[in-house]
Write an enzyme that holds these catalytic residues in place. Structure first.
Site, short mmCIF file in Angstrom:
data_model
loop_
_atom_site.label_atom_id
_atom_site.label_comp_id
_atom_site.label_asym_id
_atom_site.label_seq_id
_atom_site.Cartn_x
_atom_site.Cartn_y
_atom_site.Cartn_z
N HIS A 28 75.50 72.92 -34.68
CA HIS A 28 75.49 73.11 -36.13
C HIS A 28 76.62 74.08 -36.46
CE1 HIS A 28 71.36 71.39 -36.47
NE2 HIS A 28 71.30 71.81 -35.23
N HIS A 206 66.91 65.31 -35.35
CA HIS A 206 66.16 66.26 -34.55
C HIS A 206 64.71 65.75 -34.47
CE1 HIS A 206 69.55 68.85 -35.22
NE2 HIS A 206 68.98 69.91 -34.67
N GLU A 209 61.37 68.76 -30.93
CA GLU A 209 61.80 70.13 -30.60
C GLU A 209 60.52 70.99 -30.69
OE1 GLU A 209 64.39 71.92 -33.53
OE2 GLU A 209 64.98 73.57 -32.21
N ASP A 287 73.59 73.87 -29.83
CA ASP A 287 72.78 74.03 -31.04
C ASP A 287 73.39 75.07 -32.00
OD1 ASP A 287 70.70 73.21 -32.64
OD2 ASP A 287 69.10 74.15 -31.49
N ASP A 288 73.01 76.33 -31.86
CA ASP A 288 73.50 77.39 -32.75
C ASP A 288 73.98 78.56 -31.88
OD1 ASP A 288 72.51 76.31 -35.48
OD2 ASP A 288 70.75 76.19 -34.20
N1 ADE Z 1 69.26 73.77 -37.93
C1 ADE Z 1 70.02 74.55 -37.17
N2 ADE Z 1 69.53 74.63 -35.93
C2 ADE Z 1 68.42 73.86 -35.90
C3 ADE Z 1 67.46 73.52 -34.91
N3 ADE Z 1 67.53 73.98 -33.66
N4 ADE Z 1 66.45 72.71 -35.26
C4 ADE Z 1 66.34 72.25 -36.50
N5 ADE Z 1 67.21 72.54 -37.46
C5 ADE Z 1 68.25 73.33 -37.16
ZN ZN Z 2 69.92 71.50 -33.73
#
Ligand code: ADE
Ligand code: ZN
Length: 345
Positions: A28, A206, A209, A287-288
């Site tokens: 992201h 997604h 998770e 991911d982030d």
């Molecule tokens: N937006 C940013 N990171 C995310 C994640 N791991 N799961 C869902 N939405 C997200």
């Molecule tokens: Zn994600």
């Protein structure tokens, strides 16, 4: 338990993996906003941040679950206001990715996190696109955008966002679904995904998770997605595992994210080896990374250290990343050949 390779063997394998070509398929762009850059952009835009400085901001990165993370993620993203902000964010990420030998990045962005604050879709997409074009020329790196709909909002709002996006159709290759998964099943977005697919857009979501395995099935059945982001909870449903294997559905797994958001208690408990052993098409992503402790090579290095992954597993993860990308087959081929060469030595 991790495999006892001895430091040299693990070191050599890790070195090979870090140098190898790879694709980043679960990233992201708002999640690459490092605290230093957040403060720099906040300063130039005169926007407040609820932290004293970058150090205090990092110290706040203790999350209990996805929702507790998303609150900080959207707060920090609110410093982004101008086309240059989006360009600078993406350009910093792309240089970082190149250093990890990422040859292809398929990058999520959350337009609704910005349009809801009065920033135009055009500002966001033009800034990001400028950085992507720059990476093509200056870094010889391929990147593309995937527009995500926020699943805590309504399908009507997703349709409104799609309307705003249509004049910029050529600037993104697909759509995704992200944000809070609990109580937000994929079926809520069936019609908007159907419309996107008719527009020739790729579809990913997604699922699995924090949400149950049923959300993975739902994303495949209702949204007809080509890849599942995360998907780690699929192992709770045997029939689903068989289907994912039969249909060769890629799972874009993010180990460090899963630890930070408490999907698994610690990295040595992550189910990545089980996903591979089940024959699933998993690959490793970040991911982030500004929030979860590392970019793609950090995820790979940590996974190799903490988990019983073999040299073949590492090779498979990298091959899966390239094969699961939306690049044309002819564009994937040289990267796959290089990967094979490196692992053959
Ligand atoms: N937006 C940013 N990171 C995310 C994640 N791991 N799961 C869902 N939405 C997200
Ligand atoms: Zn994600």
């Amino acid at each position: 338990m991790s495999i006892d390779y001895g430091a040299d063997v693990l070191g050599n394998l890790a070195d090979l993996v870090l140098r190898a070509p790879k694709a980043e398929l679960h990233l992201h762009i708002e999640g690459t906003l490092e605290p230093e850059m957040a403060f720099e952009i906040a300063r130039r835009n005169g926007v407040p941040l609820p932290f004293v400085g970058p150090r205090e901001m990092r110290q706040a990165y203790t999350f209990h679950d996805l929702q507790s993370f998303l609150e900080i993620y959207y707060t920090a993203a609110a410093v982004l206001r101008t086309e240059d902000d989006f360009h600078d964010l993406a350009w910093a990420y792309l240089q970082r990715a190149r250093a990890d030998n990422v040859v292809r990045a398929e990058i999520f962005f959350d337009p609704q996190a910005h349009t809801s604050r009065g920033i135009s879709f055009e500002t966001v997409v033009r800034g990001l696109t400028r950085a992507i074009e720059r990476a093509r020329v200056e870094l010889q790196m391929s990147a593309a955008l995937i527009m995500c709909f926020l699943r805590h909002l309504t399908q009507r709002e997703a349709f409104e966002t799609l309307e705003q996006a249509l004049p910029f159709r050529q600037h993104f290759i697909g759509v995704g679904l992200d944000s809070g998964e609990r109580n937000n099943p994929p079926e809520r977005f069936t019609e908007v995904f159907s419309r996107c697919r008719l527009l020739g857009l790729h579809a990913v979501a997604h699922a699995g998770e924090e949400g149950p395995a049923a959300f993975v099935s739902g994303a495949l059945d209702a949204l007809k997605v080509e890849r599942i982001d995360h998907g780690v909870r699929c192992l709770e449903d045997r029939a689903l595992v068989a289907r994912l294997m039969r249909e060769r559905i890629p799972l874009t797994v993010c180990p460090l994210s899963n630890i930070k958001l408490r999907v698994f208690e610690k990295l040595s408990r992550h189910n990545l080896p089980k996903l591979l052993a089940a024959g699933l098409r998993a690959s490793v992503h970040s991911d982030d990374p500004a929030y979860f402790g590392g970019y793609v090579n950090d995820n790979l290095r940590s996974s190799l250290t903490a988990l019983p992954l073999t040299r073949d597993d590492a090779h498979t993860l990298l091959r899966n990343s390239l094969e699961s990308s939306f690049l044309e087959t002819s564009q994937k081929a040289p990267h796959l050949e290089r990967l094979e060469e490196m692992f053959a030595r």
